[in-house]
Design a protein around this motif. Sequence first.
Motif, PDB file in Angstrom:
ATOM      1  N   PHE A  40       0.856  -1.204   0.000  1.00 20.94           N
ATOM      2  CA  PHE A  40       0.000   0.000   0.000  1.00 20.94           C
ATOM      3  C   PHE A  40       0.883   1.241   0.000  1.00 20.94           C
ATOM      4  N   ASP A  41       0.450   2.258  -0.710  1.00 16.44           N
ATOM      5  CA  ASP A  41       1.157   3.551  -0.664  1.00 16.44           C
ATOM      6  C   ASP A  41       0.095   4.654  -0.732  1.00 16.44           C
ATOM      7  N   LEU A  42       0.068   5.502   0.304  1.00 14.72           N
ATOM      8  CA  LEU A  42      -0.941   6.578   0.329  1.00 14.72           C
ATOM      9  C   LEU A  42      -0.677   7.551  -0.826  1.00 14.72           C
ATOM     10  N   ASP A  43      -1.772   8.025  -1.423  1.00 18.41           N
ATOM     11  CA  ASP A  43      -1.635   8.896  -2.605  1.00 18.41           C
ATOM     12  C   ASP A  43      -1.414  10.360  -2.211  1.00 18.41           C
ATOM     13  N   HIS A  44      -0.501  10.978  -2.926  1.00 17.57           N
ATOM     14  CA  HIS A  44      -0.201  12.412  -2.741  1.00 17.57           C
ATOM     15  C   HIS A  44      -0.056  12.773  -1.263  1.00 17.57           C
ATOM     16  N   PHE A  45       0.629  11.921  -0.558  1.00 17.53           N
ATOM     17  CA  PHE A  45       0.765  12.152   0.884  1.00 17.53           C
ATOM     18  C   PHE A  45       1.546  13.434   1.183  1.00 17.53           C
ATOM     19  N   LYS A  46       2.468  13.723   0.266  1.00  9.12           N
ATOM     20  CA  LYS A  46       3.271  14.953   0.439  1.00  9.12           C
ATOM     21  C   LYS A  46       2.349  16.185   0.518  1.00  9.12           C
ATOM     22  N   GLY A  68      -0.262  14.867   9.046  1.00  8.64           N
ATOM     23  CA  GLY A  68       0.254  13.753   8.235  1.00  8.64           C
ATOM     24  C   GLY A  68       0.441  12.513   9.102  1.00  8.64           C
ATOM     25  N   ASP A  69       1.019  12.715  10.283  1.00  6.54           N
ATOM     26  CA  ASP A  69       1.223  11.587  11.217  1.00  6.54           C
ATOM     27  C   ASP A  69      -0.109  10.960  11.609  1.00  6.54           C
ATOM     28  N   GLU A  70      -1.097  11.821  11.845  1.00  2.68           N
ATOM     29  CA  GLU A  70      -2.396  11.301  12.277  1.00  2.68           C
ATOM     30  C   GLU A  70      -3.057  10.481  11.164  1.00  2.68           C
ATOM     31  N   PHE A 127       2.647  -4.290   8.324  1.00  2.00           N
ATOM     32  CA  PHE A 127       3.946  -3.649   8.569  1.00  2.00           C
ATOM     33  C   PHE A 127       3.951  -2.235   8.013  1.00  2.00           C
ATOM     34  N   ARG A 128       4.626  -1.321   8.711  1.00  2.00           N
ATOM     35  CA  ARG A 128       4.936  -0.031   8.092  1.00  2.00           C
ATOM     36  C   ARG A 128       6.364  -0.156   7.588  1.00  2.00           C
ATOM     37  N   MET A 129       6.511  -0.032   6.254  1.00  2.00           N
ATOM     38  CA  MET A 129       7.829  -0.255   5.665  1.00  2.00           C
ATOM     39  C   MET A 129       8.674   1.016   5.729  1.00  2.00           C
ATOM     40  N   GLY A 160       7.939   5.755   5.738  1.00  2.00           N
ATOM     41  CA  GLY A 160       7.121   6.812   5.149  1.00  2.00           C
ATOM     42  C   GLY A 160       5.648   6.449   5.119  1.00  2.00           C
ATOM     43  N   GLU A 161       5.059   6.509   3.888  1.00  2.00           N
ATOM     44  CA  GLU A 161       3.627   6.202   3.749  1.00  2.00           C
ATOM     45  C   GLU A 161       3.428   4.872   3.035  1.00  2.00           C
ATOM     46  N   GLU A 162       4.435   3.955   3.189  1.00  2.00           N
ATOM     47  CA  GLU A 162       4.363   2.641   2.545  1.00  2.00           C
ATOM     48  C   GLU A 162       4.073   1.552   3.584  1.00  2.00           C
ATOM     49  N   ALA A 210      -0.479   0.869 -10.366  1.00  2.00           N
ATOM     50  CA  ALA A 210      -1.682   1.502  -9.789  1.00  2.00           C
ATOM     51  C   ALA A 210      -1.517   3.018  -9.785  1.00  2.00           C
ATOM     52  N   LYS A 211      -0.318   3.482  -9.461  1.00  2.00           N
ATOM     53  CA  LYS A 211      -0.046   4.931  -9.469  1.00  2.00           C
ATOM     54  C   LYS A 211      -0.157   5.460 -10.899  1.00  2.00           C
ATOM     55  N   GLN A 212       0.402   4.677 -11.850  1.00  2.00           N
ATOM     56  CA  GLN A 212       0.359   5.083 -13.257  1.00  2.00           C
ATOM     57  C   GLN A 212      -1.081   5.188 -13.768  1.00  2.00           C
ATOM     58  N   GLY A 214      -3.554   6.255 -12.328  1.00  2.00           N
ATOM     59  CA  GLY A 214      -4.284   7.395 -11.764  1.00  2.00           C
ATOM     60  C   GLY A 214      -4.512   7.313 -10.269  1.00  2.00           C
ATOM     61  N   ARG A 215      -3.954   6.286  -9.599  1.00  2.00           N
ATOM     62  CA  ARG A 215      -4.040   6.134  -8.130  1.00  2.00           C
ATOM     63  C   ARG A 215      -5.426   5.660  -7.675  1.00  2.00           C
ATOM     64  N   ASN A 216      -5.519   5.372  -6.380  1.00  2.00           N
ATOM     65  CA  ASN A 216      -6.771   4.898  -5.766  1.00  2.00           C
ATOM     66  C   ASN A 216      -7.328   3.653  -6.475  1.00  2.00           C
TER      67      ASN A 216
HETATM   68  N1  LIG Z   1       3.902  13.279   8.444  1.00  2.00           N
HETATM   69  C1  LIG Z   1       4.804  12.384   8.064  1.00  2.00           C
HETATM   70  N2  LIG Z   1       5.264  12.438   6.783  1.00  2.00           N
HETATM   71  C2  LIG Z   1       6.155  11.521   6.379  1.00  2.00           C
HETATM   72  C3  LIG Z   1       6.643  10.523   7.265  1.00  2.00           C
HETATM   73  N3  LIG Z   1       7.546   9.764   6.577  1.00  2.00           N
HETATM   74  C4  LIG Z   1       7.593  10.246   5.330  1.00  2.00           C
HETATM   75  N4  LIG Z   1       6.750  11.300   5.185  1.00  2.00           N
HETATM   76  C5  LIG Z   1       6.483  12.150   4.026  1.00  2.00           C
HETATM   77  O1  LIG Z   1       5.804  11.369   3.051  1.00  2.00           O
HETATM   78  C6  LIG Z   1       5.918  12.075   1.813  1.00  2.00           C
HETATM   79  C7  LIG Z   1       6.044  11.071   0.691  1.00  2.00           C
HETATM   80  O2  LIG Z   1       5.938  11.766  -0.469  1.00  2.00           O
HETATM   81  P1  LIG Z   1       6.168  11.143  -1.910  1.00  2.00           P
HETATM   82  O3  LIG Z   1       7.156   9.983  -1.808  1.00  2.00           O
HETATM   83  O4  LIG Z   1       6.532  12.258  -2.830  1.00  2.00           O
HETATM   84  O5  LIG Z   1       4.832  10.487  -2.281  1.00  2.00           O
HETATM   85  P2  LIG Z   1       3.356  11.072  -2.417  1.00  2.00           P
HETATM   86  O6  LIG Z   1       3.269  12.545  -2.205  1.00  2.00           O
HETATM   87  O7  LIG Z   1       2.481  10.235  -1.554  1.00  2.00           O
HETATM   88  O8  LIG Z   1       3.040  10.796  -3.930  1.00  2.00           O
HETATM   89  P3  LIG Z   1       2.599   9.444  -4.609  1.00  2.00           P
HETATM   90  O9  LIG Z   1       3.149   8.323  -3.797  1.00  2.00           O
HETATM   91  O10 LIG Z   1       3.213   9.502  -5.965  1.00  2.00           O
HETATM   92  O11 LIG Z   1       1.119   9.456  -4.669  1.00  2.00           O
HETATM   93  C8  LIG Z   1       7.085  13.030   1.963  1.00  2.00           C
HETATM   94  O12 LIG Z   1       6.608  14.355   1.994  1.00  2.00           O
HETATM   95  C9  LIG Z   1       7.703  12.646   3.324  1.00  2.00           C
HETATM   96  O13 LIG Z   1       8.233  13.796   3.976  1.00  2.00           O
HETATM   97  C10 LIG Z   1       6.178  10.523   8.605  1.00  2.00           C
HETATM   98  O14 LIG Z   1       6.549   9.689   9.451  1.00  2.00           O
HETATM   99  N5  LIG Z   1       5.265  11.463   8.955  1.00  2.00           N
END
Ligand SMILES: Nc1nc2c(ncn2[C@@H]2O[C@H](COP(=O)(O)OP(=O)(O)OP(=O)(O)O)[C@@H](O)[C@H]2O)c(=O)[nH]1
Length: 354
Positions: free
Chosen positions: A228-234, A245-247, A267-269, A271-273, A342-344, A346-348
């Motif tokens: 799993f990878d959250l979309d546009h988490f940045k 973001g943490d919440e 597992f949390r691998m 970041g948002e993976e 999945a990202k290619q 269009g995500r979700n």
């Molecule tokens: N709040 C928070 N942010 C985190 C953590 N670990 C990683 N990140 C952020 O997660 C973001 C990941 O961004 P990207 O890899 O560009 O991915 P994305 O914005 O989800 O874009 P796509 O995966 O392409 O949909 C970055 O901004 C990191 O700073 C964390 O523990 N807490």
Amino acid sequence: MMKGCVYKGPLQSMQFLELDKYKKRVFQVLLALTIVSGTVFVFFNYQRGQSALALIEMAIVILSVGLMIRVNKIRNREKFLRIALVYLTFFLSVMMFAFSVEGVSITVFVWALGIPLISYLLLGVETGFIMTAIFYSLTASLFYRGFHAHVSMVDSIAYANFIACAFVFWGISHSYEHSNRFAKDRLNQLAVFDHLTGLYNRSMVTKLFTKAIESPNTHQQQISVISFDLDHFKNINDQYGHAIGDEVLQRFSQVLMEQIPAESSAFRMGGEEFVVILPTSNEAKANNLAEKIRKAIEQDLIISGLPKAFYVSVSVGVITDWVKSANLNSMLKAADQRLYQAKQQGRNVVVSHG
Ligand SMILES: Nc1nc2c(ncn2[C@@H]2O[C@H](COP(=O)(O)OP(=O)(O)OP(=O)(O)O)[C@@H](O)[C@H]2O)c(=O)[nH]1
């Protein structure tokens, strides 16, 4: 904030608390000291006509030599604690016997001060407490029986000092072992779980995957890995800040824990993976689960402190293989490739073929 997450993986059946190496070391030191001092006391007591005591001391020296040879080979924690408990009970009983011998010097009671130290270091907080309480009580009654008639001869300040010292030794041993256990539990926790989400951390993937494929009766079955990878988490971080973001990461982990079946692990691998390992699976089962999680996250995610709900979505890659040919690295790689697709797209979405 997510609190008290219930772990659904096979954590309970895993032995995280490996045999404390320091307990083994303490036991070896105790055995070595017993062999040396016991041998001296055998000769000494035999010389002064205390042959019964000398005989018992000889028995404990022989037992100590035997255990000294074996102790290094003990790998099982419970077995070690059982042996240590039996030995220490015997050892302290011999000490009590020495205290009760007719004509014994009052100074022999100084050995009692070591009771809490060896009990706590060898057996831990609870059993250490019980052993100390029992053998301190026996020491007190033997002292009373042997010396109360001459108590006027005993310097009362020395007597009070001895009692105070005994309690100080007990208190220090107790608090040392207690804080030691707390630190050890915390270390185990940090080594196993991700501190933000409470899910297993990356280092546990290999261990739990291996455990899943080595379980009895799984050879003819399939296993799935879901990435799993959250979309546009940045964007979430940029728009609302890292705390929000943490919440979101915690809320997503909570959804994972609620949705996955009991025998699987999340597992949390980094970041948002995230990854889920799903044993006794098949393609349809894994797909359904991935879809269920994707849909659950697609709903409005209400985060405290924000004026309105906002949308979070997740992209998912799924791979299923037969246990007999399953390889973690290639499954993770394949799941990540599908996640990328999945990202290619269009995500979700969930991608389970390709
Ligand atoms: N709040 C928070 N942010 C985190 C953590 N670990 C990683 N990140 C952020 O997660 C973001 C990941 O961004 P990207 O890899 O560009 O991915 P994305 O914005 O989800 O874009 P796509 O995966 O392409 O949909 C970055 O901004 C990191 O700073 C964390 O523990 N807490």
